[in-house]
Design a protein around this motif. Structure first.
Motif, short mmCIF file in Angstrom:
data_model
loop_
_atom_site.label_atom_id
_atom_site.label_comp_id
_atom_site.label_asym_id
_atom_site.label_seq_id
_atom_site.Cartn_x
_atom_site.Cartn_y
_atom_site.Cartn_z
N LEU A 78 0.92 -1.13 -0.06
CA LEU A 78 0.00 -0.06 0.01
C LEU A 78 0.92 1.23 -0.18
O LEU A 78 1.72 1.43 0.95
N GLY A 79 0.89 1.87 -1.24
CA GLY A 79 1.81 3.05 -1.23
C GLY A 79 1.41 4.18 -1.72
O GLY A 79 0.36 4.52 -2.28
N ALA A 80 1.94 5.32 -1.70
CA ALA A 80 1.90 6.68 -2.21
C ALA A 80 3.14 7.35 -2.48
O ALA A 80 4.14 7.24 -2.03
N GLY A 81 3.12 7.91 -3.84
CA GLY A 81 4.22 8.73 -4.31
C GLY A 81 3.85 10.04 -4.63
O GLY A 81 2.59 10.35 -4.90
N ALA A 82 4.65 11.00 -4.36
CA ALA A 82 4.66 12.39 -4.85
C ALA A 82 5.56 13.17 -5.53
O ALA A 82 6.79 12.53 -5.58
N VAL A 83 5.19 13.92 -6.52
CA VAL A 83 6.29 14.67 -7.35
C VAL A 83 5.99 16.36 -7.16
O VAL A 83 4.74 16.43 -7.42
N ARG A 84 6.93 16.97 -7.31
CA ARG A 84 6.80 18.61 -7.19
C ARG A 84 8.13 19.07 -8.20
O ARG A 84 9.13 18.90 -8.00
N ALA A 85 7.28 19.76 -9.16
CA ALA A 85 8.27 20.37 -10.20
C ALA A 85 8.04 21.82 -10.46
O ALA A 85 6.94 22.04 -10.37
N TRP A 86 9.22 22.60 -10.75
CA TRP A 86 9.00 23.93 -10.96
C TRP A 86 9.96 24.26 -11.98
O TRP A 86 11.23 24.06 -12.04
N ASN A 87 9.65 25.57 -12.64
CA ASN A 87 10.60 26.31 -13.50
C ASN A 87 10.09 27.99 -13.28
O ASN A 87 9.13 28.25 -13.74
N ASN A 88 11.08 28.70 -12.83
CA ASN A 88 10.82 29.95 -12.59
C ASN A 88 11.05 31.09 -13.54
O ASN A 88 10.78 32.01 -13.72
N CYS A 89 12.00 30.41 -14.58
CA CYS A 89 12.14 31.35 -15.97
C CYS A 89 12.69 32.75 -15.61
O CYS A 89 12.43 33.49 -16.52
N GLU A 90 13.64 33.16 -14.59
CA GLU A 90 13.95 34.25 -14.28
C GLU A 90 15.29 34.53 -15.23
O GLU A 90 15.33 36.04 -15.53
N ASP A 91 15.97 33.71 -15.83
CA ASP A 91 17.14 34.40 -16.85
C ASP A 91 16.67 34.02 -18.16
O ASP A 91 17.35 34.23 -18.97
#
Length: 163
Positions: A90-103
């Motif tokens: 019985l499992g749970a997986g998570a992902v968080r991704a981001w790209n702020n594009c400042e440059d």
């Protein structure tokens, strides 16, 4: 974000360190899957009770972009043989991704988060002396950006060294 990562690492250490003193089987390696997470993995199984857990995670962080994955699974051994084992998870997986594009002016800012959870059945095949590869088929409920995406039977896999 740093505070969240620090809390996650503290929780992992607090669950893993007490189990190092017992006669359980330990394993380290790599894993990937919707309900397992992706990255480095640590697994602990007590064969007297048949109960175990697996923790998986991988942070890749740059100044303006990155992703973090994390997974946790509870395991119950159904049968242990000479060259492998069958188990319920019985499992749970998570992902968080981001790209702020400042440059980069041609970049489009992105922020994505998602998680999946559900039960599954798995098989682990052991080879050489201390290596094992497992395949697991969970029924994963998938949520992306706080929106239900569906229920999928997407396999998980792990390659571990155990002792």
């Amino acid at each position: 974000m740093k505070k969240l990562l620090l809390i996650c690492y503290f929780l992992i250490a607090s669950m893993a360190i007490p189990s190092l003193a017992t006669a359980n089987e330990h394993a380290v390696g790599g894993a990937i899957g919707l309900t397992k997470g992706a990255g480095f993995t640590y697994r602990n199984i007590n064969f007297e009770t048949g109960i175990g857990y697996q923790l998986t995670g991988l942070p890749v962080i740059r100044p303006n972009e990155g992703f973090v994955t994390f997974g946790v699974s509870a395991l119950y051994v159904l049968n242990r043989g000479e060259y492998g084992l069958a188990y319920f998870s019985l499992g749970a997986g998570a992902v968080r991704a981001w790209n702020n594009c400042e440059d980069n002016e041609y970049c489009e800012e992105e922020n994505m988060s998602g998680f999946a959870f559900g039960p599954g059945i798995g098989l682990e095949f052991r080879f050489w002396k201390n290596f094992g590869i497992s395949w697991e088929l969970p029924l994963a409920v998938v949520v992306q950006n706080n929106k239900f995406e569906g229920i999928y039977p997407v396999p998980n896999s792990s390659l571990v060294y155990f002792w």
